[in-house]
Design an enzyme around this catalytic site. Structure first.
Site, PDB file in Angstrom:
ATOM      1  CG  ASP A  38     -37.137 -19.684  28.220  1.00 16.18           C
ATOM      2  OD1 ASP A  38     -38.221 -19.109  27.473  1.00 16.18           O
ATOM      3  OD2 ASP A  38     -36.932 -20.845  28.416  1.00 16.18           O
TER       4      ASP A  38
ATOM      5  CG  ASP B  59     -35.177 -17.167  20.146  1.00 15.35           C
ATOM      6  OD1 ASP B  59     -35.188 -18.203  19.333  1.00 15.35           O
ATOM      7  OD2 ASP B  59     -36.147 -16.924  20.493  1.00 15.35           O
TER       8      ASP B  59
ATOM      9  CD  GLU C 266     -37.961 -19.710  18.144  1.00 19.05           C
ATOM     10  OE1 GLU C 266     -39.116 -20.392  18.162  1.00 19.05           O
ATOM     11  OE2 GLU C 266     -37.459 -19.163  19.321  1.00 19.05           O
TER      12      GLU C 266
END
Length: 273
Positions: free
Chosen positions: A72, A161, A163
């Site tokens: 990634d 994503d 987080e």
């Protein structure tokens, strides 16, 4: 006696002054939060893992299921040497497309198209900032700036994503229920726009802290787990297995390397929906 008291008073005053001076000196030498906060837009997949969940990295343990290597990337990597990665055995890649509703990756075209052109199965991810705009707004921004999906057999569904907040409070100042609501808003909007269920990238410790270890997304949304160790560890509630695993931030060519939990034909199956 009066002379003696007068003689001891001065050193005491100097000592107090010295302590005060030392305190001011320490204050001005400590780094401020503002000075160390990253620039908006600079977040990337796993940034919070490095800061909060350990900096390890390890050699993944052998598993009964064949694993397929992936990477990634984000704007931090600039122009990526895709041929080097392909020749090393990397078969799939995710590229950061967007963050919030204020940032697009300036290297997105080279990374997203470059991985595809070399032969990889590719996809795009969105770094969520749940305190700036709604989940629906960010899903729409993501789809409008590279996060869509096409049935070409080599494009993976988009990734949320979610987080640690690199710019402030770990949970973006949200309660667990509010966070779950935001995530649902994003996922529902993404599905409405693309016809696909987005992948969720997260770390178990963050998910537990900030969603209350909510298990309601596991039925529809594949899990990309982050853990820099020899195995993925305990998964968030609901998921009996992971689809992808980010296992290191210090891999060859580019830092973030990943394992797909299956052989190459399973990567193709996820791309095909």
């Amino acid at each position: 006696m009066p002379v003696h008291r007068s003689g001891t008073a001065r050193p005491r005053r100097l000592t107090a002054a010295g302590i005060l001076l030392a305190a001011f000196s320490l204050l001005f030498t400590l780094p401020s939060a503002a000075a160390t906060a990253p620039a908006r837009g600079s977040a990337y997949l796993g940034m919070g893992v490095l800061a909060h969940d350990g900096r390890g990295g390890g050699t993944p343990s052998l598993a009964a299921v064949t694993q397929t290597e992936g990477v990634d990337v984000s704007g931090h990597q600039g122009n990526v040497a895709w041929s080097t990665l392909w020749n090393s055995g990397v078969k799939w890649a995710y590229t950061k497309a967007t963050e919030g509703t204020y940032y697009t990756n300036p290297y997105f075209a080279q990374q997203y198209n470059g991985s595809y052109n070399i032969g990889m199965i590719r996809g795009a991810y969105h770094f969520a900032t749940t305190d700036t705009t709604s989940g629906a707004a960010q899903a729409n921004y993501f789809v409008d700036h590279g996060g869509g999906w096409s049935r070409d057999g080599r494009t993976l569904p988009g990734v949320l994503d979610i987080e640690w907040n690199p710019y402030g409070d770990a949970c973006y100042g949200k309660s667990a229920s509010a966070m779950v609501g935001w995530i649902a808003d994003f996922l529902n909007t993404y599905r409405a726009r693309t016809g696909r269920d987005a992948v969720i990238y997260t770390a178990t410790s963050w998910w537990t802290q900030c969603t209350g270890n909510h298990g309601g997304f596991a039925a529809n949304n594949p899990l990309w787990i982050a853990r820099y160790a020899s195995d993925p560890g305990t998964l968030p509630a609901g998921w009996g297995f992971h689809t992808m695993w980010q296992y290191t931030s210090s891999g060859p060519t580019v830092g973030d390397h990943d394992k797909f939990n299956g052989a190459y034909d399973r990567v193709q199956a996820l791309a095909n929906g």
